[in-house]
Scaffold this motif. Sequence first.
Motif, PDB file in Angstrom:
ATOM      1  N   ILE A 123      67.117  11.930  15.156  1.00 25.72           N
ATOM      2  CA  ILE A 123      66.680  10.822  14.888  1.00 25.72           C
ATOM      3  C   ILE A 123      65.276  10.002  15.066  1.00 25.72           C
ATOM      4  O   ILE A 123      66.467   9.216  15.838  1.00 25.72           O
ATOM      5  CB  ILE A 123      67.498  10.293  13.278  1.00 25.72           C
ATOM      6  N   PRO A 124      64.254   9.745  14.396  1.00 27.59           N
ATOM      7  CA  PRO A 124      63.528   8.662  15.474  1.00 27.59           C
ATOM      8  C   PRO A 124      63.667   7.071  14.840  1.00 27.59           C
ATOM      9  O   PRO A 124      63.559   7.021  13.516  1.00 27.59           O
ATOM     10  CB  PRO A 124      62.100   9.679  15.341  1.00 27.59           C
ATOM     11  N   VAL A 125      63.336   5.996  15.711  1.00 28.71           N
ATOM     12  CA  VAL A 125      63.026   5.152  14.859  1.00 28.71           C
ATOM     13  C   VAL A 125      62.125   5.102  14.719  1.00 28.71           C
ATOM     14  O   VAL A 125      60.383   5.268  15.331  1.00 28.71           O
ATOM     15  CB  VAL A 125      63.022   3.997  16.257  1.00 28.71           C
ATOM     16  N   PRO A 126      61.733   4.289  13.331  1.00 27.67           N
ATOM     17  CA  PRO A 126      60.783   4.658  12.236  1.00 27.67           C
ATOM     18  C   PRO A 126      60.178   3.324  12.729  1.00 27.67           C
ATOM     19  O   PRO A 126      60.045   2.394  13.444  1.00 27.67           O
ATOM     20  CB  PRO A 126      61.124   4.434  10.764  1.00 27.67           C
ATOM     21  N   LEU A 127      57.885   3.494  12.176  1.00 20.96           N
ATOM     22  CA  LEU A 127      57.700   2.359  12.902  1.00 20.96           C
ATOM     23  C   LEU A 127      57.423   1.858  11.578  1.00 20.96           C
ATOM     24  O   LEU A 127      56.975   2.147  10.735  1.00 20.96           O
ATOM     25  CB  LEU A 127      55.847   3.409  13.818  1.00 20.96           C
ATOM     26  N   ALA A 128      56.654  -0.116  12.038  1.00 17.60           N
ATOM     27  CA  ALA A 128      56.885  -0.808  11.222  1.00 17.60           C
ATOM     28  C   ALA A 128      55.048   0.005  10.277  1.00 17.60           C
ATOM     29  O   ALA A 128      54.439   0.284  11.234  1.00 17.60           O
ATOM     30  CB  ALA A 128      56.177  -2.299  11.821  1.00 17.60           C
ATOM     31  N   ARG A 161      61.152   1.792   7.725  1.00 18.09           N
ATOM     32  CA  ARG A 161      60.514   0.299   7.685  1.00 18.09           C
ATOM     33  C   ARG A 161      60.337  -0.049   6.232  1.00 18.09           C
ATOM     34  O   ARG A 161      59.623  -0.078   5.481  1.00 18.09           O
ATOM     35  CB  ARG A 161      59.658   0.090   8.839  1.00 18.09           C
ATOM     36  N   THR A 162      61.053  -1.303   6.365  1.00 24.53           N
ATOM     37  CA  THR A 162      60.178  -1.776   4.922  1.00 24.53           C
ATOM     38  C   THR A 162      59.671  -2.823   4.669  1.00 24.53           C
ATOM     39  O   THR A 162      59.842  -3.136   3.421  1.00 24.53           O
ATOM     40  CB  THR A 162      62.019  -2.225   3.914  1.00 24.53           C
ATOM     41  N   ARG A 163      59.505  -3.413   5.833  1.00 21.86           N
ATOM     42  CA  ARG A 163      58.494  -4.197   6.447  1.00 21.86           C
ATOM     43  C   ARG A 163      57.789  -4.901   7.108  1.00 21.86           C
ATOM     44  O   ARG A 163      58.183  -3.699   8.791  1.00 21.86           O
ATOM     45  CB  ARG A 163      59.076  -5.465   5.963  1.00 21.86           C
ATOM     46  N   ASP A 164      56.738  -4.823   7.493  1.00 20.22           N
ATOM     47  CA  ASP A 164      56.162  -5.302   9.140  1.00 20.22           C
ATOM     48  C   ASP A 164      57.484  -6.268   9.905  1.00 20.22           C
ATOM     49  O   ASP A 164      57.336  -7.038   8.977  1.00 20.22           O
ATOM     50  CB  ASP A 164      54.357  -5.588   8.828  1.00 20.22           C
ATOM     51  N   THR A 165      57.515  -6.105  11.372  1.00 23.63           N
ATOM     52  CA  THR A 165      58.405  -7.236  12.131  1.00 23.63           C
ATOM     53  C   THR A 165      57.383  -7.527  13.281  1.00 23.63           C
ATOM     54  O   THR A 165      56.736  -6.724  13.542  1.00 23.63           O
ATOM     55  CB  THR A 165      59.752  -5.923  12.667  1.00 23.63           C
ATOM     56  N   LYS A 166      57.652  -8.421  13.681  1.00 20.75           N
ATOM     57  CA  LYS A 166      56.880  -8.670  14.844  1.00 20.75           C
ATOM     58  C   LYS A 166      57.568  -7.844  16.483  1.00 20.75           C
ATOM     59  O   LYS A 166      59.118  -7.404  16.035  1.00 20.75           O
ATOM     60  CB  LYS A 166      57.472 -10.176  15.680  1.00 20.75           C
ATOM     61  N   PRO A 167      56.663  -7.405  16.659  1.00 16.33           N
ATOM     62  CA  PRO A 167      56.799  -6.684  17.825  1.00 16.33           C
ATOM     63  C   PRO A 167      57.586  -6.703  18.707  1.00 16.33           C
ATOM     64  O   PRO A 167      58.163  -8.545  19.122  1.00 16.33           O
ATOM     65  CB  PRO A 167      55.630  -6.752  18.425  1.00 16.33           C
ATOM     66  N   GLN A 168      59.209  -6.145  19.001  1.00 14.47           N
ATOM     67  CA  GLN A 168      60.355  -6.598  19.657  1.00 14.47           C
ATOM     68  C   GLN A 168      60.011  -7.585  20.857  1.00 14.47           C
ATOM     69  O   GLN A 168      60.725  -8.617  21.600  1.00 14.47           O
ATOM     70  CB  GLN A 168      61.226  -5.667  19.914  1.00 14.47           C
ATOM     71  N   ASN A 179      65.117 -10.913  13.648  1.00 15.66           N
ATOM     72  CA  ASN A 179      62.905  -9.857  13.349  1.00 15.66           C
ATOM     73  C   ASN A 179      63.462  -7.891  12.732  1.00 15.66           C
ATOM     74  O   ASN A 179      62.861  -8.439  11.764  1.00 15.66           O
ATOM     75  CB  ASN A 179      62.870  -9.655  14.950  1.00 15.66           C
ATOM     76  N   VAL A 180      64.756  -7.378  12.835  1.00 19.40           N
ATOM     77  CA  VAL A 180      64.867  -6.530  13.269  1.00 19.40           C
ATOM     78  C   VAL A 180      65.446  -6.493  11.288  1.00 19.40           C
ATOM     79  O   VAL A 180      65.782  -5.534  10.589  1.00 19.40           O
ATOM     80  CB  VAL A 180      65.173  -5.288  13.907  1.00 19.40           C
ATOM     81  N   LYS A 181      66.570  -7.770  11.587  1.00 21.31           N
ATOM     82  CA  LYS A 181      68.049  -6.967  10.440  1.00 21.31           C
ATOM     83  C   LYS A 181      66.865  -6.554   9.095  1.00 21.31           C
ATOM     84  O   LYS A 181      66.310  -7.809   8.786  1.00 21.31           O
ATOM     85  CB  LYS A 181      68.093  -8.384  10.649  1.00 21.31           C
ATOM     86  N   GLY A 182      67.942  -5.856   8.535  1.00 19.02           N
ATOM     87  CA  GLY A 182      67.547  -5.777   6.769  1.00 19.02           C
ATOM     88  C   GLY A 182      66.080  -5.002   6.918  1.00 19.02           C
ATOM     89  O   GLY A 182      65.422  -4.208   5.266  1.00 19.02           O
ATOM     90  N   SER A 183      65.524  -4.907   7.801  1.00 18.41           N
ATOM     91  CA  SER A 183      63.861  -3.986   8.404  1.00 18.41           C
ATOM     92  C   SER A 183      63.661  -2.055   7.704  1.00 18.41           C
ATOM     93  O   SER A 183      63.072  -1.985   7.714  1.00 18.41           O
ATOM     94  CB  SER A 183      63.009  -4.304   9.330  1.00 18.41           C
ATOM     95  N   SER A 209      68.246  -3.684  19.558  1.00 20.97           N
ATOM     96  CA  SER A 209      68.972  -4.461  18.074  1.00 20.97           C
ATOM     97  C   SER A 209      68.071  -3.563  17.307  1.00 20.97           C
ATOM     98  O   SER A 209      68.680  -3.527  16.292  1.00 20.97           O
ATOM     99  CB  SER A 209      67.986  -5.336  17.944  1.00 20.97           C
ATOM    100  N   THR A 210      67.263  -2.253  17.150  1.00 17.13           N
ATOM    101  CA  THR A 210      66.210  -1.986  16.587  1.00 17.13           C
ATOM    102  C   THR A 210      67.193  -0.455  16.396  1.00 17.13           C
ATOM    103  O   THR A 210      68.119  -0.068  15.653  1.00 17.13           O
ATOM    104  CB  THR A 210      64.998  -1.312  16.959  1.00 17.13           C
ATOM    105  N   ALA A 211      67.694   0.412  17.253  1.00 17.77           N
ATOM    106  CA  ALA A 211      68.362   1.331  17.252  1.00 17.77           C
ATOM    107  C   ALA A 211      69.789   1.333  16.256  1.00 17.77           C
ATOM    108  O   ALA A 211      70.818   1.716  15.631  1.00 17.77           O
ATOM    109  CB  ALA A 211      68.480   1.779  18.823  1.00 17.77           C
ATOM    110  N   LYS A 212      69.797  -0.177  16.369  1.00 13.65           N
ATOM    111  CA  LYS A 212      71.982  -0.919  16.130  1.00 13.65           C
ATOM    112  C   LYS A 212      71.742  -1.144  14.659  1.00 13.65           C
ATOM    113  O   LYS A 212      72.274  -0.400  13.325  1.00 13.65           O
ATOM    114  CB  LYS A 212      72.711  -1.964  16.853  1.00 13.65           C
ATOM    115  N   GLU A 213      70.610  -1.231  14.407  1.00 15.18           N
ATOM    116  CA  GLU A 213      69.881  -1.372  12.813  1.00 15.18           C
ATOM    117  C   GLU A 213      70.334   0.347  12.518  1.00 15.18           C
ATOM    118  O   GLU A 213      69.819   0.343  11.107  1.00 15.18           O
ATOM    119  CB  GLU A 213      68.845  -2.563  12.696  1.00 15.18           C
ATOM    120  N   CYS A 214      69.550   0.950  13.059  1.00 14.09           N
ATOM    121  CA  CYS A 214      68.907   2.394  12.656  1.00 14.09           C
ATOM    122  C   CYS A 214      70.269   2.378  12.420  1.00 14.09           C
ATOM    123  O   CYS A 214      70.975   3.642  11.053  1.00 14.09           O
ATOM    124  CB  CYS A 214      68.371   2.834  13.580  1.00 14.09           C
TER     125      CYS A 214
END
Length: 238
Positions: A123-128, A161-168, A179-183, A209-214
């Motif tokens: 499962i790939p991490v989605p892009l903003a 990704r539901t919204r643009d986030t700042k690059p980690q 930064n990634v919470k809820g995104s 952080s991003t992987a854990k949100e996924c």
Amino acid sequence: MDEFLGRLKKLIYPDKCTICRKLLSAETKEVLCDRCYSHLLKENLCNRCGRPYKIEYEGCLCCKEEEDSMVKRTIGLFPYCDHYRKAVLRWKYRGIRRYAKGYADLFVNDLVVTAILELDAFIPVPLAPSRAKKRGFNQAKDLAREMTLLTDIPTYDCLLRTRDTKPQAECTKEQRNKNVKGSIAINQKFTLPQLRRVAIVDDIYTTGSTAKECIKILKQEYAMKDAEFYLLVVCIGG
């Protein structure tokens, strides 16, 4: 004609080592020169999480920080430094998409990671959204699909990704979770089968952080409470 054009293309754009950019021989199918390949196989790996660490470290520092991680094991090809860092940035920002095929080959055929972990899916991490539009591709999805071609393990592009986030990379360690919470959300076009061992695929690992949100969203939406999650990335660090 196609064979001639292929040879002409190789003359104009010869294959180079993905890492150090040294010219490779015309006959080789490798993506690394001998020197960089030997470094890959000799990299120091943590016995618990599989992450590379430098020789001067007394073991893997990340393991001391993440004993209760949602990710069962994180495996990276290279540390995020020096030529390795430059290579992954070329892949992302200069659009050298063939790198994904090379990295997939290293995971599957050289490190045999997918066989060892007995994975059911990638499962790939989605892009903003703004970065996906600007770049025209998602490097994590490219990597996952190349591994699918080599293994027949399916790739499910089921996250958005539901919204643009700042690059980690531009966030402090303290800011990254926020930064990634809820995104991350589920792509409603997908219905996943029952999965037991899943690999989240990304290009760079920093704090996770991003992987854990996924993983959190997958557990909520697909009732994957008992599934084991792994993280496959090209570079670790940052």
